[in-house]
Design an enzyme around this catalytic site. Structure first.
Site, PDB file in Angstrom:
ATOM      1  N   LYS A  42      10.885  20.132  -7.980  1.00 31.63           N
ATOM      2  CA  LYS A  42      11.803  19.472  -8.885  1.00 31.63           C
ATOM      3  C   LYS A  42      12.133  18.054  -8.429  1.00 31.63           C
ATOM      4  CE  LYS A  42      14.348  23.757  -9.198  1.00 31.63           C
ATOM      5  NZ  LYS A  42      15.622  24.378  -8.802  1.00 31.63           N
ATOM      6  N   GLU A  98       5.448  11.990  -6.173  1.00 29.55           N
ATOM      7  CA  GLU A  98       6.284  12.775  -5.250  1.00 29.55           C
ATOM      8  C   GLU A  98       7.594  12.052  -4.969  1.00 29.55           C
ATOM      9  OE1 GLU A  98       7.170  15.257  -3.694  1.00 29.55           O
ATOM     10  OE2 GLU A  98       5.580  16.413  -2.764  1.00 29.55           O
ATOM     11  N   ASP A  99       8.597  12.809  -4.554  1.00 33.49           N
ATOM     12  CA  ASP A  99       9.849  12.183  -4.153  1.00 33.49           C
ATOM     13  C   ASP A  99       9.780  11.656  -2.720  1.00 33.49           C
ATOM     14  OD1 ASP A  99       9.712  14.762  -3.095  1.00 33.49           O
ATOM     15  OD2 ASP A  99      11.732  15.355  -3.661  1.00 33.49           O
ATOM     16  N   ASP A 102       7.195  13.782   3.969  1.00 36.89           N
ATOM     17  CA  ASP A 102       7.858  13.991   5.253  1.00 36.89           C
ATOM     18  C   ASP A 102       6.773  14.392   6.264  1.00 36.89           C
ATOM     19  OD1 ASP A 102      10.016  14.422   6.994  1.00 36.89           O
ATOM     20  OD2 ASP A 102      10.324  16.466   6.325  1.00 36.89           O
ATOM     21  N   PHE A 151      17.882  12.931   6.989  1.00 36.96           N
ATOM     22  CA  PHE A 151      17.843  13.753   5.785  1.00 36.96           C
ATOM     23  C   PHE A 151      18.589  13.046   4.663  1.00 36.96           C
ATOM     24  CE2 PHE A 151      18.377  17.319   2.945  1.00 36.96           C
ATOM     25  CZ  PHE A 151      17.120  17.881   3.036  1.00 36.96           C
ATOM     26  N   ARG A 164      21.257  16.371  -6.486  1.00 32.53           N
ATOM     27  CA  ARG A 164      20.167  15.750  -7.244  1.00 32.53           C
ATOM     28  C   ARG A 164      20.706  14.726  -8.243  1.00 32.53           C
ATOM     29  NH1 ARG A 164      15.403  18.741  -6.326  1.00 32.53           N
ATOM     30  NH2 ARG A 164      15.686  20.969  -6.075  1.00 32.53           N
TER      31      ARG A 164
HETATM   32  P1  IMP Z   1       6.643  17.773   3.622  1.00 39.45           P
HETATM   33  O1  IMP Z   1       5.770  18.912   3.300  1.00 39.45           O
HETATM   34  O2  IMP Z   1       7.287  17.952   4.979  1.00 39.45           O
HETATM   35  O3  IMP Z   1       5.969  16.415   3.514  1.00 39.45           O
HETATM   36  O4  IMP Z   1       7.877  17.813   2.663  1.00 39.45           O
HETATM   37  C1  IMP Z   1       7.814  17.314   1.404  1.00 39.45           C
HETATM   38  C2  IMP Z   1       8.985  17.767   0.570  1.00 39.45           C
HETATM   39  O5  IMP Z   1      10.112  18.140   1.357  1.00 39.45           O
HETATM   40  C3  IMP Z   1       9.453  16.647  -0.303  1.00 39.45           C
HETATM   41  O6  IMP Z   1       8.759  16.622  -1.526  1.00 39.45           O
HETATM   42  C4  IMP Z   1      10.913  16.964  -0.472  1.00 39.45           C
HETATM   43  O7  IMP Z   1      11.071  17.822  -1.578  1.00 39.45           O
HETATM   44  C5  IMP Z   1      11.307  17.689   0.782  1.00 39.45           C
HETATM   45  N1  IMP Z   1      11.989  16.774   1.725  1.00 39.45           N
HETATM   46  C6  IMP Z   1      11.492  16.119   2.781  1.00 39.45           C
HETATM   47  N2  IMP Z   1      12.398  15.333   3.376  1.00 39.45           N
HETATM   48  C7  IMP Z   1      13.540  15.485   2.664  1.00 39.45           C
HETATM   49  C8  IMP Z   1      14.867  14.906   2.761  1.00 39.45           C
HETATM   50  O8  IMP Z   1      15.192  14.066   3.611  1.00 39.45           O
HETATM   51  N3  IMP Z   1      15.745  15.325   1.822  1.00 39.45           N
HETATM   52  C9  IMP Z   1      15.444  16.232   0.846  1.00 39.45           C
HETATM   53  N4  IMP Z   1      14.226  16.769   0.698  1.00 39.45           N
HETATM   54  C10 IMP Z   1      13.283  16.411   1.611  1.00 39.45           C
HETATM   55 MG    MG Z   2      11.733  19.238  -2.683  1.00 39.47          MG
END
Ligand code: IMP
Ligand code: MG
Length: 178
Positions: A42, A98-99, A102, A151, A164
């Site tokens: 989302k 993507e948002d 990470d 975060f 959100r």
């Molecule tokens: P990854 O698999 O670790 O790259 O995580 C990706 C997903 O984790 C992103 O699409 C976000 O939905 C969530 N995410 C990563 N960092 C944050 C943060 O600082 N706040 C909220 N959601 C996060």
């Molecule tokens: Mg997410």
């Protein structure tokens, strides 16, 4: 809700300017290819809604919903598709929106999954990037802002499904998630 905010990192205006810039780049790069722009739900919902209105070439919009986090702040590396695409991407140019990237684990999984469906090209556009946290290498074509290892929430991005609807991007006070 606003009492939980530690610091506003990107104001509505800063986000708006950046989204406009990204939309322009995508329009220039993709021209008349009729790309499918795929929002990762989302978190990317708000970003995608603004971004597509700054793209002035014909596009198709689709969504995929994945979850990797559960309700914690750490990526599990285990990704589940909760809602798949409506359209076939075979032979198509696609842009994944993507948002945040990470660890990169979610996108790595998603990329492999989508690649196996035979698109012509795949580009990635992420509003935020936390490069320090990366566990797997991923080439991101369009990045809004690089952020430190903190975060963050707002502008579609949640902590345990909250925040959100904040119009800006902010860090959270530590006591909120620890
Ligand atoms: P990854 O698999 O670790 O790259 O995580 C990706 C997903 O984790 C992103 O699409 C976000 O939905 C969530 N995410 C990563 N960092 C944050 C943060 O600082 N706040 C909220 N959601 C996060
Ligand atoms: Mg997410």
């Amino acid at each position: 809700m606003r009492n939980d905010v530690k610091e506003i990192l990107f104001s509505e205006k800063m986000i708006q300017d950046k989204v406009e810039e990204l939309g322009r780049q995508i329009s220039n790069d993709l021209g008349d290819t009729n790309p499918i722009v795929i929002g990762v739900l989302k978190g990317a919902n708000v970003f995608l809604s603004d971004l597509i209105r700054k793209i002035d070439i014909p596009i198709i919009v689709d969504f995929i919903a994945v979850s990797s986090y559960g309700l914690s702040t750490e990526s599990s590396g285990v990704v589940k598709i909760n809602k798949d695409l409506d359209f076939s991407i075979e032979g198509k140019d696609i842009v994944i929106v993507e948002d945040i990237i990470d660890t990169g684990l979610t996108l790595k999984y998603l990329l492999e999954n989508l690649k196996s469906r035979g698109p012509k090209s795949i580009r990635i556009c992420s509003l935020l990037d936390k490069p320090e946290r990366r566990k797997v290498e991923i080439k991101v074509d369009y990045i809004g802002f690089k952020i430190p290892d903190e975060f963050i929430v707002g502008y579609g991005i949640d902590y345990a499904e909250k925040y959100r609807n904040l119009p800006f991007i902010a860090s959270l006070k530590r006591e909120v998630y620890e």
